[in-house]
Design an enzyme around this catalytic site. Structure first.
Site, short mmCIF file in Angstrom:
data_model
loop_
_atom_site.label_atom_id
_atom_site.label_comp_id
_atom_site.label_asym_id
_atom_site.label_seq_id
_atom_site.Cartn_x
_atom_site.Cartn_y
_atom_site.Cartn_z
N VAL A 179 3.08 -20.29 -32.89
CA VAL A 179 4.25 -20.62 -33.72
C VAL A 179 4.19 -22.11 -34.04
O VAL A 179 3.53 -22.87 -33.33
CB VAL A 179 5.59 -20.32 -33.01
N VAL A 323 0.56 -26.12 -33.83
CA VAL A 323 0.63 -24.71 -33.45
C VAL A 323 0.72 -24.55 -31.93
O VAL A 323 -0.16 -25.00 -31.21
CB VAL A 323 -0.59 -23.92 -33.97
N SER A 324 1.78 -23.92 -31.48
CA SER A 324 2.00 -23.72 -30.05
C SER A 324 1.81 -22.25 -29.68
O SER A 324 2.21 -21.37 -30.44
CB SER A 324 3.43 -24.15 -29.70
N PRO A 325 1.23 -21.98 -28.50
CA PRO A 325 1.11 -20.59 -28.04
C PRO A 325 2.40 -20.12 -27.37
O PRO A 325 2.49 -18.98 -26.93
CB PRO A 325 -0.02 -20.68 -27.02
N ASP A 432 5.65 -28.37 -25.82
CA ASP A 432 4.66 -27.82 -24.89
C ASP A 432 4.55 -28.70 -23.65
O ASP A 432 4.10 -28.25 -22.60
CB ASP A 432 3.28 -27.73 -25.56
#
Ligand SMILES: *[C@@H]1O[C@H](CO)[C@@H](O)[C@H](O)[C@H]1NC(C)=O
Ligand SMILES: *[C@@H]1O[C@H](CO)[C@@H](O)[C@H](O)[C@H]1NC(C)=O
Ligand SMILES: *[C@@H]1O[C@H](CO)[C@@H](O)[C@H](O)[C@H]1NC(C)=O
Ligand SMILES: *[C@@H]1O[C@H](CO)[C@@H](O)[C@H](O)[C@H]1NC(C)=O
Ligand SMILES: *[C@@H]1O[C@H](CO)[C@@H](O)[C@H](O)[C@H]1NC(C)=O
Length: 749
Positions: A179, A323-325, A432
């Site tokens: 996301v 973009v982060s997991p 994050d």
């Protein structure tokens, strides 16, 4: 003669006369080598968290490489996927030196790419610029050597394995593995541009499948997909390849067990004094063997498990910037409510706003889920890959001095990049891994206190302050040279080409929209300058964090908001425009078949001036009356008498610091299974289910290793035990000694 036979013969003749399209278009080789660095007391690279020091291994880090050559004397490229935070200039320099000693000019800065996966769970201290080695207390030769050797060995293996083969390419969308972690910055990009894309992150995964020309069996697959290696948090202390490394482990194990239907090789380590007393029904009667010397003097003794198929599966990083997991989104840890949209803070506190992975609050589960999503998509693309890559191998590489690149902008204007600098949004960190100094993302003001602190280190020049606007300069790293350079000024860019695949090696983290602009501009340049050699079907892939590291690249619009990614865009608002301009020059030279004339200023080799403050371990002994490898705490058998799938047996051994020998391509931990009268290695410290932890008893100097195994669903019922391996030196000048110990046996049913 029956007509069918006749037709068959005719057909055979036709094939003989006109063979089907060649299935061996290139020479291809793959390789893979353990790059796991020191597993105790070394700061991890990524979050810049002083407290985050290694204390064990979840699974090992690796360098995975492929080489593709047109023919034995023809052009070739080597691409390395490295389980590390990012590529490092000094690593690249030393790898190239070693390659040139072995292979002369065959592999060089132009045709070798080393791309980091961006795991935030690997040991640091392998970078040469100050900003990237502050929290690791400077340079750490052990981290550095492990990485350099692994890259070198992966390329050597790939070179030795070069054989005729073919390459298939496939692409597909994966929409639940990332996301956007700075969606408010993304919204600064023009609405009509945003309207061309369904999401605020790229969902495309590109896969290459390498197939051996003789056996027609696959030898490897590399994918590119953008998502951060931050499924493991800033409080994690276990070495881990994070979601990319785990996906690679799953993919390779899947291939080994499913496609080749071979088991993983389990060579028993023979220990002379180990008497096996077999009572299958009374497993606990098999007692712990206690610590004992291995009788072997090299870490070769521990090379117990080779993945037999030789298949290399790699998951490479792309335009990962924003973009982060942590796909569930970011929430305030006090209230559970979503964070402030523009600043990612909770009533002014950035530390409370933390992203959640799909396994929240279990970070290992999150890692597994994000890894599985990438792995399963890769399997799908792998099994359905049809499009063959054919055509030229080519490459271009230049060094750029980003201090002052003149950039032509739309409307005939020109602008310039700036010396490197970080803004306050950098210190704020991200969802994050929030920062610790009270800054928020999007901050454009620096208070008097921090200005005082800043100026005491280095007051930014007026030129710099003006050049970086609207970023406020918190650290003018490009103007800081004491004790040596804080940030890179010279960075490489590179294009690698395999037929209709074009890989753009970028030395940093492009945000989603930055990556799109770069890819599209390069594609346009390729198409408009070629006579059909490149077209709309040409695949352009961004290989992130490659060859060196220079932090982030946000679009000029995103730069306006000065969130983390923009505040970490080192060379000012025109950084992206400069990249696009310079990549287009390389692209044009590829299409037109021109050589690069000006290769640019080479980056410095700062190895001789590195500060090294972290001490090596020395002189260890076990507690009185105890041997290393003796049990501190044996496996505790459940009341039912045996463990079930999902249970977690644990054994604790007295153990010295694991830094004496990294046991590369070996293991500190094993789960062995009793088969006939042999103990057979079943799981090692490269397996997702087996964790090796190392710690020191409170208030003493006696270390211990905990081996924790979460019994996987796929484990066979039977009798198991833990085995631990380690090494130590009695004094600084002693030779290294190796030991092993085993737990009591236990059953799984
Ligand atoms: C794999 O090997 C096992 C044991 O040798 C055999 O029973 C099984 O049928 C094989 N599976 C495939 C797909 O070949
Ligand atoms: C975020 O900032 C933008 C402009 O910078 C503003 O228009 C918007 O209202 C802000 N959103 C929130 C939720 O504060
Ligand atoms: C990079 O450019 C800056 C500004 O022009 C200059 O001062 C510096 O010496 C250059 N560095 C190298 C290695 O050429
Ligand atoms: C080129 O490809 C894109 C996406 O793959 C597609 O949207 C576009 O219509 C294509 N253009 C042409 C001229 O084929
Ligand atoms: C170590 O000892 C201190 C003081 O006795 C205690 O506060 C701390 O919690 C202990 N830490 C661990 C990890 O046991």
């Amino acid at each position: 003669m029956y007509p069918t036979h006749f037709i068959f013969l005719l057909f055979s003749l036709l094939i003989y006369a006109f063979p089907p399209p060649s299935t061996a278009d290139y020479l291809i080789g793959v390789g893979s080598y353990d790059s796991t660095g020191p597993a105790a007391g070394v700061n991890m690279m990524g979050y810049a968290n002083l407290q985050q020091n290694t204390a064990g291994i979840h699974f090992r880090l690796r360098a995975r490489a492929f080489i593709v050559a047109e023919s034995s004397g023809g052009p070739r490229i080597a691409f390395v996927n490295l389980d590390a935070g990012m590529a490092s200039q000094l690593v690249t320099i030393k790898v190239l030196e070693r390659l040139s000693k072995r292979f002369g000019k065959l592999y060089n800065e132009d045709n070798v790419a080393i791309s980091g996966t961006h795991t935030h769970a690997g040991p640091g201290g392998y970078m040469q610029y100050v900003v990237y080695s502050v929290t690791s207390l400077g340079f750490i030769p052990q981290s550095f050597d492990a990485i350099v050797t692994a890259i070198e060995m992966s390329i050597v293996q790939a070179h030795q394995n070069l054989k005729p083969g073919s390459i298939a390419i496939n692409t597909g969308d994966l929409d639940n593995a990332g996301v956007n972690r700075s969606p408010s910055a993304y919204l600064f990009n023009p609405p009509d541009e945003r309207a061309r894309y369904p999401r605020n992150v790229d969902t495309l995964m590109t896969l290459l499948k390498f197939v051996d020309g003789t056996s027609q069996r696959s030898i490897g697959a590399f994918t590119w997909f953008a998502t951060h290696g931050t499924s493991m948090s800033k409080d994690n202390t276990l070495i881990s390849g994070d979601n990319k490394g785990a996906a690679a482990r799953f993919f390779e194990d899947w291939f080994t067990s499913t496609v080749t239907n071979s088991t993983i090789d389990s060579d028993l380590i023979e220990i002379e004094t180990d008497e096996i007393n077999v009572f299958i029904n009374r497993a606990t009667a098999i007692k712990a063997t206690g610590g004992q010397p291995c009788g072997k003097t090299t870490s070769q003794a521990f090379k117990v498990r080779k993945r037999k198929s030789g298949f290399v599966g790699a998951f490479c990083q792309s335009n990962v910037g924003d973009v982060s997991p942590n796909v569930l989104g970011a929430f305030c840890s006090d209230s559970g409510l979503p964070c402030d949209f523009n600043h990612s803070s909770c009533h002014g506190d950035e530390q409370l706003c933390v992203g959640r992975g799909p396994g929240y609050p279990d970070e290992i589960k999150s890692t597994k889920i994000i890894a599985e999503r990438q792995f399963l998509k890769a399997v799908e693309l792998f099994t359905s890959a049809k499009e063959q890559l054919t055509g030229k191998i080519d490459y271009r590489h230049v060094y750029l001095n980003f201090t002052d690149i003149k950039v032509s902008l739309a409307g005939g204007k020109t602008a310039s990049t700036c010396p490197a600098a970080l803004g306050p949004g950098f210190a704020a960190g991200t969802t994050d891994g929030p920062g610790a100094f009270g800054f928020q993302q999007g901050d454009q003001k620096i208070n008097e206190f921090w200005k005082l602190v800043r100026d005491s280190i280095k007051k930014p020049s007026d030129y710099q302050i003006d050049c970086q606007k609207p970023k406020s300069v918190l650290l003018s790293t490009g103007e800081m040279f004491i004790p040596y350079a804080w940030a890179p000024a010279i960075v490489p860019i590179q294009i690698l080409r395999i037929g209709k695949l074009v890989i753009l090696s970028v030395p940093g983290e492009f945000t989603t929209m930055s990556g799109r602009r770069l890819r599209e501009s390069v594609k346009q340049t390729l198409i408009s300058n070629s006579n059909g050699e490149f077209d709309n079907d040409t695949h352009i892939v961004i290989a992130g964090l490659t060859n060196t590291y220079s932090q982030y690249i946000a679009t000029p619009e995103e730069y306006e908001q000065q969130r983390y990614e923009a505040a970490s865009t080192l060379y000012g608002p025109h950084t992206l425009s400069a990249y696009i301009q310079e990549f287009n020059k390389l692209a044009e030279s590829i299409v037109r078949g021109r050589k690069i004339i000006t290769k640019g200023p080479p980056p410095p080799d700062l190895s001789s001036v590195q500060i090294k403050l972290l001490l090596d371990p020395s002189g260890e002994s076990p507690p009185p009356g105890i041997n290393f490898g003796d049990m501190k705490r044996d496996v505790s058998i459940p009341k039912s008498g045996s463990f079930s799938k999902g249970d977690k047996p644990i054994a604790v051994f007295w153990s010295p610091n694991p830094r004496y020998d990294l046991l590369s391509e070996g293991t500190y931990a094993l789960v062995e299974m009793l088969q006939e009268k042999r103990w057979v290695a079943s799981y090692d410290d490269d397996d997702f289910s087996l964790i090796f932890k190392w710690n020191v008893d409170n208030g003493s100097s006696n270390g211990f290793a905990s081996l924790e195994w979460e019994v996987p669903d796929t484990a066979s019922n039977g009798v198991y035990r833990f085995r631990h391996f380690g090494s130590f030196k009695r004094t600084i000048v002693s030779t290294i000694e190796y030991f092993t110990g085993a737990s009591s046996a236990f059953t799984v049913s």
